[in-house]
Design a protein around this motif. Sequence first.
Motif, mmCIF file in Angstrom:
data_model
loop_
_atom_site.group_PDB
_atom_site.id
_atom_site.type_symbol
_atom_site.label_atom_id
_atom_site.label_comp_id
_atom_site.label_asym_id
_atom_site.label_seq_id
_atom_site.Cartn_x
_atom_site.Cartn_y
_atom_site.Cartn_z
ATOM 1 N N ASP A 98 0.857 -1.179 0.000
ATOM 2 C CA ASP A 98 0.000 0.000 0.000
ATOM 3 C C ASP A 98 0.898 1.235 0.000
ATOM 4 O O ASP A 98 1.551 1.533 0.991
ATOM 5 C CB ASP A 98 -0.893 -0.030 1.247
ATOM 6 C CG ASP A 98 -1.898 1.111 1.292
ATOM 7 O OD1 ASP A 98 -1.677 2.150 0.642
ATOM 8 O OD2 ASP A 98 -2.902 0.954 2.013
ATOM 9 N N ASN A 102 0.579 4.988 -0.241
ATOM 10 C CA ASN A 102 -0.317 6.147 -0.170
ATOM 11 C C ASN A 102 -1.710 5.840 -0.725
ATOM 12 O O ASN A 102 -2.292 6.634 -1.448
ATOM 13 C CB ASN A 102 0.293 7.349 -0.906
ATOM 14 C CG ASN A 102 1.595 7.787 -0.300
ATOM 15 O OD1 ASN A 102 1.779 7.767 0.915
ATOM 16 N ND2 ASN A 102 2.538 8.171 -1.141
ATOM 17 N N GLY A 103 -2.234 4.661 -0.411
ATOM 18 C CA GLY A 103 -3.572 4.272 -0.851
ATOM 19 C C GLY A 103 -3.608 3.520 -2.169
ATOM 20 O O GLY A 103 -4.634 2.963 -2.527
ATOM 21 N N ASP A 104 -2.518 3.515 -2.904
ATOM 22 C CA ASP A 104 -2.438 2.726 -4.144
ATOM 23 C C ASP A 104 -1.920 1.340 -3.804
ATOM 24 O O ASP A 104 -0.875 1.196 -3.165
ATOM 25 C CB ASP A 104 -1.490 3.383 -5.161
ATOM 26 C CG ASP A 104 -2.035 4.685 -5.709
ATOM 27 O OD1 ASP A 104 -3.275 4.795 -5.850
ATOM 28 O OD2 ASP A 104 -1.231 5.589 -5.999
ATOM 29 N N LEU A 105 -2.657 0.317 -4.231
ATOM 30 C CA LEU A 105 -2.261 -1.061 -3.945
ATOM 31 C C LEU A 105 -1.533 -1.648 -5.151
ATOM 32 O O LEU A 105 -2.008 -1.552 -6.282
ATOM 33 C CB LEU A 105 -3.490 -1.909 -3.620
ATOM 34 C CG LEU A 105 -4.338 -1.431 -2.441
ATOM 35 C CD1 LEU A 105 -5.539 -2.349 -2.241
ATOM 36 C CD2 LEU A 105 -3.507 -1.348 -1.170
ATOM 37 N N LEU A 106 -0.369 -2.252 -4.886
ATOM 38 C CA LEU A 106 0.424 -2.892 -5.942
ATOM 39 C C LEU A 106 0.616 -4.361 -5.617
ATOM 40 O O LEU A 106 0.996 -4.713 -4.490
ATOM 41 C CB LEU A 106 1.799 -2.230 -6.055
ATOM 42 C CG LEU A 106 1.851 -0.766 -6.469
ATOM 43 C CD1 LEU A 106 3.286 -0.258 -6.416
ATOM 44 C CD2 LEU A 106 1.288 -0.594 -7.867
ATOM 45 N N LYS A 107 0.375 -5.205 -6.612
ATOM 46 C CA LYS A 107 0.615 -6.644 -6.463
ATOM 47 C C LYS A 107 2.078 -6.910 -6.821
ATOM 48 O O LYS A 107 2.512 -6.610 -7.934
ATOM 49 C CB LYS A 107 -0.320 -7.446 -7.365
ATOM 50 C CG LYS A 107 -1.793 -7.286 -6.984
ATOM 51 C CD LYS A 107 -2.686 -8.020 -7.935
ATOM 52 C CE LYS A 107 -2.913 -7.141 -9.147
ATOM 53 N NZ LYS A 107 -3.897 -7.661 -10.090
ATOM 54 N N ASP A 118 1.793 -6.337 -10.634
ATOM 55 C CA ASP A 118 2.150 -4.999 -11.105
ATOM 56 C C ASP A 118 3.660 -4.823 -11.220
ATOM 57 O O ASP A 118 4.135 -4.077 -12.078
ATOM 58 C CB ASP A 118 1.595 -3.933 -10.152
ATOM 59 C CG ASP A 118 0.086 -3.976 -10.080
ATOM 60 O OD1 ASP A 118 -0.556 -3.886 -11.147
ATOM 61 O OD2 ASP A 118 -0.458 -4.130 -8.972
ATOM 62 N N ASN A 167 8.855 -2.322 -12.632
ATOM 63 C CA ASN A 167 7.433 -2.162 -12.935
ATOM 64 C C ASN A 167 7.131 -2.982 -14.186
ATOM 65 O O ASN A 167 7.661 -2.703 -15.257
ATOM 66 C CB ASN A 167 7.120 -0.683 -13.159
ATOM 67 C CG ASN A 167 5.651 -0.435 -13.359
ATOM 68 O OD1 ASN A 167 4.915 -1.290 -13.826
ATOM 69 N ND2 ASN A 167 5.219 0.760 -13.002
ATOM 70 N N GLU A 221 9.281 8.033 -4.282
ATOM 71 C CA GLU A 221 7.901 8.436 -4.584
ATOM 72 C C GLU A 221 7.112 8.733 -3.308
ATOM 73 O O GLU A 221 6.098 9.417 -3.359
ATOM 74 C CB GLU A 221 7.199 7.325 -5.370
ATOM 75 C CG GLU A 221 7.780 7.097 -6.734
ATOM 76 C CD GLU A 221 7.094 5.952 -7.466
ATOM 77 O OE1 GLU A 221 5.995 5.533 -7.041
ATOM 78 O OE2 GLU A 221 7.643 5.500 -8.483
#
Length: 143
Positions: free
Chosen positions: A40, A42-47, A85, A101, A141
Motif C-alpha cells: 500500500d 499512499n492508498g495505491d495497492l500494488l501486487k 504490477d 514495474n 515516490e
Amino acid sequence: MNTKNIGIVSELKIMSELVSKGIVVSQPYGDNAPYDFIIDINGDLLKIQIKTAEKLKSDSMKISLCKRVGAKRLGRELYSSLEIDAVIAYSREENEFYFINLHDYKDVQEFVIRPKRFIKSKNNNIHIAEEFTMKKKLFNELH
C-alpha cells in the motif's frame, strides 16, 4: 541453501525493508495467488512478485520476470498485467533491492542489470542497476 529457502530469505528481507519504511505489506494466505505481497503506497495497492537476483559472471545480475508452470514447474510463462504490477528482487551479493514495474517490461522474460561503471555500450537488454534500486524507484515516490 536450497532454492526454496533462498526465496524465503528474499521475501523476508524485502518485507522487512518495506515495513521499515512505513509501507503496509499484506500477504495472501496460501500459495495460490500469482503475487507474493500487496503493498500500500499512499492508498495505491500494488501486487508484487518477489524474486532473487541471480549473479552472473559478467558483474551483471539476472532477474526472472516469469513464473514457473507445469507439473514439475519446468516451464516458464510471462506474468500478465492482471496478475502482478511489479517485481521486487533481492540481491544477496549486493544486499540491494531492485524494483521493476512490469507495465514497462511486459514482454521481457529476463531483466539484466549491471553497475553503471561496467556498461560500455548502449545495449537495450542491459539496464543500469542503480536506476532500478527500490530506494530510487519506490521510496523516493513516498516523499
